[in-house]
Motif scaffolding. Structure first.
Motif: not given
Length: 382
Positions: A214-215, A218, A230-231, A234, A281
Motif C-alpha cells: 500500500r505504501n 501511494r 496520494w498519501s 486506500n 483500490w
C-alpha cells in the motif's frame, strides 16, 4: 448533499493538479483530428440513463483533459446522493493495472525486467518446487503461471507457490486473482529482499508485505502521477479521516447497485489492504486516468516497458480493433449474489489518449462498456 469545505478544497486541488494547462487546443485538432471534448460528449450521451451512477475521465499527452459524471451514488432508497466526478468507488480488477505498474517499476529500478524468475525473488524457505522454477514475473502478470489458488493471506500464497504448476505459458492462460495477490509479496521481495521476512509468523509477514504494498503504490505510483491526496488513497472505502468500515460508515460514499432491479437497496464491500493486489483500490476516475497518463509519459515505467505491458497483457486484458488502430483495455467487475456491483474500464488509444470509466452498477443497459468506449472514441475525430 452539500460538500464540506475540506471536500471542496480537495476538489479544487484535484481539478487544478490534473487539468492545469491541458485543454485540447486548436493545434491539437489540426495535428491529430481527435477532439477530446467530442469524446466527452459521446461518452456521456452513450452512458446517461443506462446505469445507476458513473464517471469517466479522459487523459491526453500526460494530463487529464476532460471528465464528466451522472446518475446517483446513492438512490432515493439509500438517501439520494449524486454521482459526480469526485465520487470514489472500488475499481475492481483495474487495480491489477496499478499492481503491474508497481511490480515492473520495482524490477526496472533493480536493473531487471519481467523475465525474472519467481523462484529467484521469493523467499528460499518457501520451498518452491522444481516444476515452478521456470515461472516468471511476466507469467504471473499475464495469468500464464498455472498456479493453484489456495487463499488470500500470506500463508495461502506460499502454499500456492508450493503446488506444482498445472502448465505455464500462453496455452495455459487462466485468469485468477491469486496471481496478483502473490504480487503483494513479490513487490516487497523485489524492493527489500527476503531476509527481514525470515522468522516472522505468517500473520506478521502478511502485515509487513501488505503495508509495504500500500505504501509503495501511494509513494511510487499515485504521487508520481501527480494525484494531490496520494498519501490517503486506500484499498476499500475511505474518506479524509481514514478507512471506512461497516461499523463507522459514511453517508457520502457510493453504494453498488443492479440497474435492472431498482427496488434493491445498495451494498458495498469492505476490502482491506490485507487483500490488496488483484483489486480494491478505491478511487475516482480522474485519479485513475492520471495513473494511466503517467504510465504513458514514462513516469512509472520505461517507454519500452509500457509498450510491453499493453502488448503482452501484463496488467491488461486485451485489445479492441478500432478505426484508428489497436486499443488496449483492462476491466474490473465485482458483484454480490444479487448482481449489485461495479464495472470499471481503463483503455489506451494510439494517440496518447487514455480513459478511465467507472460505474457503480454491474448490471446496466449499456451492453459492453468496452464497446461503448471504443465507439465513442471512434466517433470523436473531425
Amino acid at each position: 448533499m452539500k460538500k464540506t469545505i475540506k471536500t471542496a478544497t480537495i476538489a479544487l486541488a484535484l481539478a487544478a493538479a490534473l487539468t492545469s494547462g491541458c485543454e485540447t487546443t486548436h493545434l491539437d485538432l489540426v495535428n491529430t483530428g481527435f477532439d477530446a471534448e467530442l469524446f466527452r460528449k459521446n461518452l456521456k450521451a452513450a452512458t446517461d440513463g443506462k446505469t445507476v451512477g458513473y464517471s469517466f475521465a479522459i487523459s491526453q499527452n500526460g494530463k487529464v483533459v476532460k471528465f464528466d459524471a451522472g446518475g446517483s451514488a446513492r438512490t432515493q432508497k439509500d438517501g439520494e446522493l449524486a454521482y459526480d466526478y469526485l465520487t470514489r468507488q472500488g475499481t475492481g480488477s483495474t487495480s491489477k493495472t496499478i499492481t503491474a505498474f508497481a511490480v515492473l517499476q520495482a524490477l526496472e529500478a533493480k536493473g531487471d525486467d519481467e523475465k525474472a524468475r519467481l523462484v529467484d525473488l521469493l523467499p528460499k524457505w518457501w520451498g518452491i518446487p522444481e516444476e515452478n522454477h521456470p515461472l516468471t514475473v511476466a507469467m504471473l502478470l499475464q495469468h500464464y503461471a498455472g498456479l493453484t489458488p489456495v487463499g488470500k493471506d500470506y500463508k495461502s500464497l506460499r502454499e500456492s507457490m508450493q503446488i506444482p504448476t498445472t502448465g505455464y505459458g500462453k496455452a495455459h492462460y487462466k485468469y485468477t486473482n491469486n496471481n496478483y495477490s502473490i504480487c503483494r509479496v513479490l513487490l516487497y521481495c523485489i524492493v527489500n529482499g527476503t531476509a527481514d521476512l525470515n522468522g516472522l509468523s505468517d500473520e506478521a509477514a502478511d502485515e509487513v508485505v501488505s503495508q509495504f504494498y500500500r505504501n509503495y503504490v501511494r509513494q511510487n505510483i499515485f504521487k508520481k502521477a501527480g494525484i494531490p491526496n496520494w498519501s490517503q488513497i486506500n484499498v476499500g472505502p475511505w474518506n479524509e479521516n481514514g478507512p471506512v468500515d461497516s461499523e463507522s460508515g459514511d453517508r457520502r460514499i457510493t453504494l453498488y447497485y443492479n440497474f435492472q432491479q431498482p427496488n434493491l437497496a445498495g451494498v458495498t464491500t469492505w476490502t482491506t489492504y490485507l487483500e490488496a493486489g488483484p483489486g480494491g483500490w478505491y478511487m475516482n476516475s480522474p485519479e485513475m486516468a492520471a495513473v494511466l497518463a503517467a504510465g504513458e509519459q514514462g513516469k512509472l515505467v520505461s517507454a519500452p516497458m509500457m509498450k510491453r505491458m499493453k502488448e503482452e497483457f501484463m496488467g491488461y486484458d486485451g485489445t479492441r480493433d478500432g478505426k484508428h488502430g489497436t486499443y488496449y483495455f483492462k476491466n474490473g467487475v465485482w458483484a454480490d449474489s444479487q448482481t449489485r456491483g461495479i464495472y470499471t474500464v481503463v483503455m489506451h488509444f494510439p494517440n496518447n489518449v487514455q480513459v478511465a470509466w467507472h460505474s457503480n452498477a454491474r448490471v446496466t443497459q449499456l451492453g459492453s462498456p468496452e464497446t461503448l468506449i471504443q465507439k465513442a472514441y471512434d466517433a470523436s475525430w473531425r
